[in-house]
Motif scaffolding. Structure first.
Motif, mmCIF file in Angstrom:
data_model
loop_
_atom_site.group_PDB
_atom_site.id
_atom_site.type_symbol
_atom_site.label_atom_id
_atom_site.label_comp_id
_atom_site.label_asym_id
_atom_site.label_seq_id
_atom_site.Cartn_x
_atom_site.Cartn_y
_atom_site.Cartn_z
ATOM 1 N N UNK A 166 0.821 -1.214 0.000
ATOM 2 C CA UNK A 166 0.000 0.000 0.000
ATOM 3 C C UNK A 166 0.854 1.263 0.000
ATOM 4 N N UNK A 167 1.947 1.234 0.740
ATOM 5 C CA UNK A 167 2.842 2.390 0.818
ATOM 6 C C UNK A 167 3.991 2.293 -0.178
ATOM 7 N N UNK A 168 4.079 1.168 -0.897
ATOM 8 C CA UNK A 168 5.148 0.932 -1.875
ATOM 9 C C UNK A 168 6.531 1.047 -1.217
ATOM 10 N N UNK A 169 6.650 0.416 -0.046
ATOM 11 C CA UNK A 169 7.921 0.464 0.676
ATOM 12 C C UNK A 169 8.324 -0.943 1.091
ATOM 13 N N UNK A 170 9.594 -1.082 1.423
ATOM 14 C CA UNK A 170 10.135 -2.370 1.838
ATOM 15 C C UNK A 170 11.152 -2.156 2.948
ATOM 16 N N UNK A 171 11.241 -3.148 3.810
ATOM 17 C CA UNK A 171 12.261 -3.177 4.851
ATOM 18 C C UNK A 171 13.216 -4.303 4.494
ATOM 19 N N UNK A 172 14.493 -3.972 4.324
ATOM 20 C CA UNK A 172 15.476 -4.953 3.875
ATOM 21 C C UNK A 172 16.557 -5.135 4.933
ATOM 22 N N UNK A 173 17.193 -6.303 4.880
ATOM 23 C CA UNK A 173 18.322 -6.612 5.761
ATOM 24 C C UNK A 173 19.498 -6.986 4.871
ATOM 25 N N UNK A 174 20.596 -6.275 5.024
ATOM 26 C CA UNK A 174 21.828 -6.562 4.298
ATOM 27 C C UNK A 174 22.810 -7.160 5.292
ATOM 28 N N UNK A 175 23.218 -8.414 5.040
ATOM 29 C CA UNK A 175 24.149 -9.107 5.929
ATOM 30 C C UNK A 175 25.538 -9.028 5.309
ATOM 31 N N UNK A 176 26.500 -8.528 6.083
ATOM 32 C CA UNK A 176 27.874 -8.356 5.618
ATOM 33 C C UNK A 176 28.816 -9.024 6.610
ATOM 34 N N UNK A 177 30.060 -9.216 6.180
ATOM 35 C CA UNK A 177 31.062 -9.820 7.029
ATOM 36 C C UNK A 177 32.317 -8.958 6.978
#
Length: 129
Positions: free
Chosen positions: A19-30
């Motif tokens: 509905x809001x055209x948004x996303x919550x993402x998780x970027x995993x780095x080392x």
């Protein structure tokens, strides 16, 4: 001066709001330890968002590795981030991945897919580097 080797491991969707055209993402780095960067943004310009995500990652890693012994060394406060992967290729792959998420959200907004199914579909696919 401290050099930090950074390897991108995984980009995944935590939550999508069609509905809001948004996303919550998780970027995993080392960088010696696995770390995660969680960010929420709208899905309007995916390439710009992936560039913003990497610049946010760069500033957070620099802040985390900033040395305390600035008085001993002139360059003690500087942190150099070295990506193990090619940065332009990573931005391109992240942009394509976010574009596919955007397409799934567009299908949900058009009524061809339920919002729940769109969120589940986005959560199932993740980008491995």
């Amino acid at each position: 001066m401290r050099a930090v080797d950074l390897r991108l491991k995984k980009l995944e969707i935590i939550k999508v709001d069609p509905r809001a055209n948004s996303a919550e993402v998780r970027l995993i780095v080392n960088d010696g330890k696995d770390k995660a960067l969680v960010s929420t943004f709208s899905l309007d310009d995916c390439t710009k968002r992936s560039t913003d995500l990497l610049s946010e990652l760069r500033t957070k890693i620099k802040k985390a590795h900033k040395g305390q012994d600035v008085a001993e060394d002139i360059l003690g406060g500087f942190v150099i981030i070295r990506f193990k992967d090619d940065e332009e290729v990573a931005i391109e792959r992240m942009g394509k991945y976010l574009q596919s998420v955007k397409e799934t959200v567009r299908l949900a907004q058009a009524g061809r897919m339920s919002y729940y199914d769109a969120e589940e579909k986005c959560r199932k696919k993740a980008l491995e580097f």
